[in-house]
Design a protein around this motif. Structure first.
Motif, mmCIF file in Angstrom:
data_model
loop_
_atom_site.group_PDB
_atom_site.id
_atom_site.type_symbol
_atom_site.label_atom_id
_atom_site.label_comp_id
_atom_site.label_asym_id
_atom_site.label_seq_id
_atom_site.Cartn_x
_atom_site.Cartn_y
_atom_site.Cartn_z
ATOM 1 N N ASN A 92 -7.896 -3.899 -22.712
ATOM 2 C CA ASN A 92 -9.250 -3.356 -22.808
ATOM 3 C C ASN A 92 -10.340 -4.406 -22.557
ATOM 4 O O ASN A 92 -11.508 -4.059 -22.416
ATOM 5 N N TYR A 93 -9.969 -5.686 -22.488
ATOM 6 C CA TYR A 93 -10.941 -6.720 -22.160
ATOM 7 C C TYR A 93 -10.982 -7.042 -20.661
ATOM 8 O O TYR A 93 -11.802 -7.839 -20.222
ATOM 9 N N LYS A 94 -10.094 -6.417 -19.891
ATOM 10 C CA LYS A 94 -10.070 -6.655 -18.447
ATOM 11 C C LYS A 94 -11.183 -5.857 -17.766
ATOM 12 O O LYS A 94 -11.645 -4.834 -18.276
ATOM 13 N N ARG A 95 -11.589 -6.338 -16.605
ATOM 14 C CA ARG A 95 -12.614 -5.644 -15.834
ATOM 15 C C ARG A 95 -12.055 -4.306 -15.345
ATOM 16 O O ARG A 95 -10.845 -4.128 -15.207
ATOM 17 N N ILE A 96 -12.959 -3.375 -15.046
ATOM 18 C CA ILE A 96 -12.543 -2.013 -14.704
ATOM 19 C C ILE A 96 -11.624 -1.989 -13.486
ATOM 20 O O ILE A 96 -10.639 -1.243 -13.451
ATOM 21 N N TRP A 97 -11.900 -2.816 -12.482
ATOM 22 C CA TRP A 97 -11.076 -2.779 -11.263
ATOM 23 C C TRP A 97 -9.659 -3.257 -11.548
ATOM 24 O O TRP A 97 -8.698 -2.765 -10.951
ATOM 25 N N LYS A 98 -9.515 -4.185 -12.508
ATOM 26 C CA LYS A 98 -8.182 -4.648 -12.875
ATOM 27 C C LYS A 98 -7.421 -3.572 -13.643
ATOM 28 O O LYS A 98 -6.230 -3.335 -13.421
ATOM 29 N N LYS A 99 -8.122 -2.906 -14.569
ATOM 30 C CA LYS A 99 -7.481 -1.819 -15.314
ATOM 31 C C LYS A 99 -7.084 -0.679 -14.377
ATOM 32 O O LYS A 99 -6.029 -0.063 -14.554
ATOM 33 N N SER A 100 -7.919 -0.414 -13.378
ATOM 34 C CA SER A 100 -7.620 0.651 -12.411
ATOM 35 C C SER A 100 -6.374 0.331 -11.597
ATOM 36 O O SER A 100 -5.548 1.214 -11.330
ATOM 37 N N ILE A 101 -6.237 -0.947 -11.208
ATOM 38 C CA ILE A 101 -5.056 -1.354 -10.440
ATOM 39 C C ILE A 101 -3.790 -1.154 -11.264
ATOM 40 O O ILE A 101 -2.771 -0.654 -10.756
ATOM 41 N N ILE A 102 -3.846 -1.519 -12.532
ATOM 42 C CA ILE A 102 -2.673 -1.358 -13.411
ATOM 43 C C ILE A 102 -2.291 0.120 -13.542
ATOM 44 O O ILE A 102 -1.119 0.494 -13.465
ATOM 45 N N VAL A 103 -3.300 0.973 -13.702
ATOM 46 C CA VAL A 103 -3.061 2.401 -13.887
ATOM 47 C C VAL A 103 -2.509 3.048 -12.610
ATOM 48 O O VAL A 103 -1.569 3.849 -12.653
ATOM 49 N N VAL A 104 -3.087 2.684 -11.462
ATOM 50 C CA VAL A 104 -2.695 3.339 -10.209
ATOM 51 C C VAL A 104 -1.382 2.794 -9.651
ATOM 52 O O VAL A 104 -0.763 3.418 -8.781
ATOM 53 N N SER A 105 -0.924 1.663 -10.158
ATOM 54 C CA SER A 105 0.296 1.044 -9.627
ATOM 55 C C SER A 105 1.549 1.887 -9.880
ATOM 56 O O SER A 105 2.499 1.831 -9.101
ATOM 57 N N GLY A 106 1.553 2.672 -10.964
ATOM 58 C CA GLY A 106 2.698 3.538 -11.233
ATOM 59 C C GLY A 106 2.927 4.542 -10.115
ATOM 60 O O GLY A 106 3.998 4.574 -9.494
ATOM 61 N N PRO A 107 1.919 5.400 -9.799
ATOM 62 C CA PRO A 107 2.062 6.324 -8.676
ATOM 63 C C PRO A 107 2.316 5.625 -7.343
ATOM 64 O O PRO A 107 3.095 6.118 -6.519
ATOM 65 N N MET A 108 1.669 4.473 -7.120
ATOM 66 C CA MET A 108 1.870 3.769 -5.859
ATOM 67 C C MET A 108 3.326 3.321 -5.697
ATOM 68 O O MET A 108 3.877 3.352 -4.596
ATOM 69 N N PHE A 109 3.939 2.901 -6.787
ATOM 70 C CA PHE A 109 5.342 2.506 -6.730
ATOM 71 C C PHE A 109 6.241 3.704 -6.431
ATOM 72 O O PHE A 109 7.289 3.555 -5.788
ATOM 73 N N ASN A 110 5.836 4.898 -6.889
ATOM 74 C CA ASN A 110 6.590 6.101 -6.537
ATOM 75 C C ASN A 110 6.546 6.346 -5.028
ATOM 76 O O ASN A 110 7.556 6.709 -4.423
ATOM 77 N N PHE A 111 5.377 6.138 -4.424
ATOM 78 C CA PHE A 111 5.255 6.315 -2.979
ATOM 79 C C PHE A 111 6.041 5.242 -2.222
ATOM 80 O O PHE A 111 6.708 5.535 -1.223
ATOM 81 N N LEU A 112 5.958 4.002 -2.700
ATOM 82 C CA LEU A 112 6.719 2.916 -2.066
ATOM 83 C C LEU A 112 8.221 3.150 -2.200
ATOM 84 O O LEU A 112 8.987 2.873 -1.263
#
Length: 457
Positions: A92-112
């Motif tokens: 929760n102390y990370k910048r929004i773009w970093k938190k977004s990358i962490i969240v979106v990486s799950g679906p992206m790994f499904n596509f990969l």
């Protein structure tokens, strides 16, 4: 029957475990890369069956209930972290773009993961069947457009179709449109003729609809070994008493289109002594009959099944109608990327059409249908199971990107709102969102399970 159930269950659990692991590993890798501490990496929920802790103090867990999984990130709830190290490792102390990358990486790994699977599939070799029309169902949408049998479909809406999967994909993409343009050519000919197929309103949602959109349009592919054509009729049988003759082609039973022998005979076996309305094609004429299957008792059990005393026509697929598509690593990767992208577009389109009503909610499938698909694909061979995994992985990735608070897409929605407002959303609002999201997802899951059960009967 029991063996079939356990086979489907094992194939389903294996598929689900693999895909959940891939999805959560995406979150895990992104969190580690962005210096967020991972407290727990869990496959499943409930009682812990196995656990292990690494040097980074991350606990890896396999739990009893495998229908899910999660990555627990270090997330201090204090407004001011007690030390710099705690602050640097907190999500929760990370910048929004970093938190977004962490969240979106799950679906992206499904596509990969889908790309990796399809790369393997294309390197091993994919058996394909040329889209040659074996026959056209009388009075169907295709028949009304005068598309003949024995032609090979070259393109649909100017998109090349080298196999039946490509044909099926373009038909599904045409749901909600008023027409389809089909280009076809006779076998061993280069003369291409174009046909305009006018689509009735809600043609895909009709009660007589089959799961396969190709059959729904009225096309019978040239990839069926056992055809619903009578090659023999026993004397004094239900079929003979009904007036059926050798050479009759079964078109429908109680308004349900029949495209293969298995679907027809299954209905007959499950309904002894029930009178059916049968429509057949005989010498280019459409005839109606009433057929009542005889009741045959099975020994040694007390069960009974319906019999009508007929034999189907068995045909072999000409070798020129099928081939193996195999590629080297470079071309396999390109083909895999293209295939994955097309499936992502199709799945997104289908979700949109569920909202607009072009596709009925009754087409929504749940865990039972997925388990059946897992079992059937695993039984067909490694290639088909890998393609099934790829398709479900894509679906899992897209569903997780939906803007429901309990999903990854919901977290992204909160981050976007936070960026616009300039401050984080209150815990009360977030909790309310989680409750609403959970209710919607629970309703959708119950509806999907209801649809699955309805299809079993």
């Amino acid at each position: 029957m029991l063996l079939h159930f356990f086979w489907n269950l094992i194939a389903f659990i294996l598929a689900l475990s693999i895909l959940i692991t891939v999805h959560e590993y995406g979150h895990f890798v992104a969190a580690r890369f962005l210096k967020v501490k991972v407290e727990r990496f869990s496959i499943g929920f409930g009682p812990v069956l196995w656990s292990w802790r690494d040097s980074n103090d991350t606990e890896y867990v396999i739990s009893a209930v495998l229908f899910g999984g999660y990555v627990k990130l270090f997330n201090t709830r204090k407004k001011i972290a007690s030390c710099d190290e705690e602050r640097n490792q907190s999500f929760n102390y990370k910048r929004i773009w970093k938190k977004s990358i962490i969240v979106v990486s799950g679906p992206m790994f499904n596509f990969l993961f889908s790309i990796v699977l399809y790369t393997l599939v294309f390197m091993i070799g994919v058996p394909i069947y040329k889209p040659i029309i074996h026959s056209v169902i009388p009075n169907s949408i295709i028949a009304q457009s005068h598309v003949p049998s024995g032609v090979e479909i070259k393109s649909i809406n100017n998109v090349l179709t080298r196999d039946w999967d490509a044909v099926r994909l373009e038909i599904l993409n045409s749901i909600g449109k008023e027409k389809i343009i089909i280009s076809a050519t006779p076998i061993n000919s280069t003369h291409i003729k174009t046909y305009t197929i006018n689509l009735p309103c809600n043609w895909f949602n009709k009660p007589t609809n089959n799961k396969d959109p190709i059959i729904t349009l009225g096309i019978l592919p040239f990839n069926t070994h056992v055809l619903p054509i009578l090659s023999g009729i026993q004397s004094d049988s239900a079929a003979q008493r009904a007036g059926l003759k050798i050479g009759d082609k079964i078109i429908s039973i109680d308004d349900q289109l029949i495209h293969n022998w298995e679907s027809f005979i299954t209905i007959i076996k499950n309904n002894p002594e029930k009178t059916f309305k049968i429509i057949v094609e005989r010498k280019n004429k459409i005839l109606n009959f009433n057929l009542t299957p005889d009741k045959k008792h099975l020994v040694p059990s007390d069960k009974a099944e319906g019999v009508i005393g007929v034999f189907p026509k068995i045909t072999c697929i000409p070798t020129k109608h099928h081939a193996i598509h195999q590629y080297g690593l470079h071309l396999a990767i390109l083909e895999a990327c293209e295939k994955t992208w097309k499936l992502i577009c199709l799945t997104t389109n289908t979700l949109f059409k569920l909202i607009t009503g072009d596709v009925r909610i009754t087409h929504l499938s749940g865990p039972i249908a997925i388990a059946q698909g897992a079992g059937a694909s695993a039984q067909s061979g490694v290639i088909y199971y890998l393609m099934f995994l790829s398709l479900i992985s894509i679906n899992l990735g897209i569903i997780n990107l939906l803007p429901f608070p309990t999903l990854d897409g919901g977290h992204l929605l909160f981050f976007i709102i936070e960026k616009i407002k300039g401050k984080s959303i209150s815990k009360k609002t977030q909790n309310f969102g989680y409750i609403i999201g959970s209710i919607i997802l629970t309703f959708m899951m119950c509806l999907a399970i209801f649809n699955d059960i309805s299809r079993l009967w």
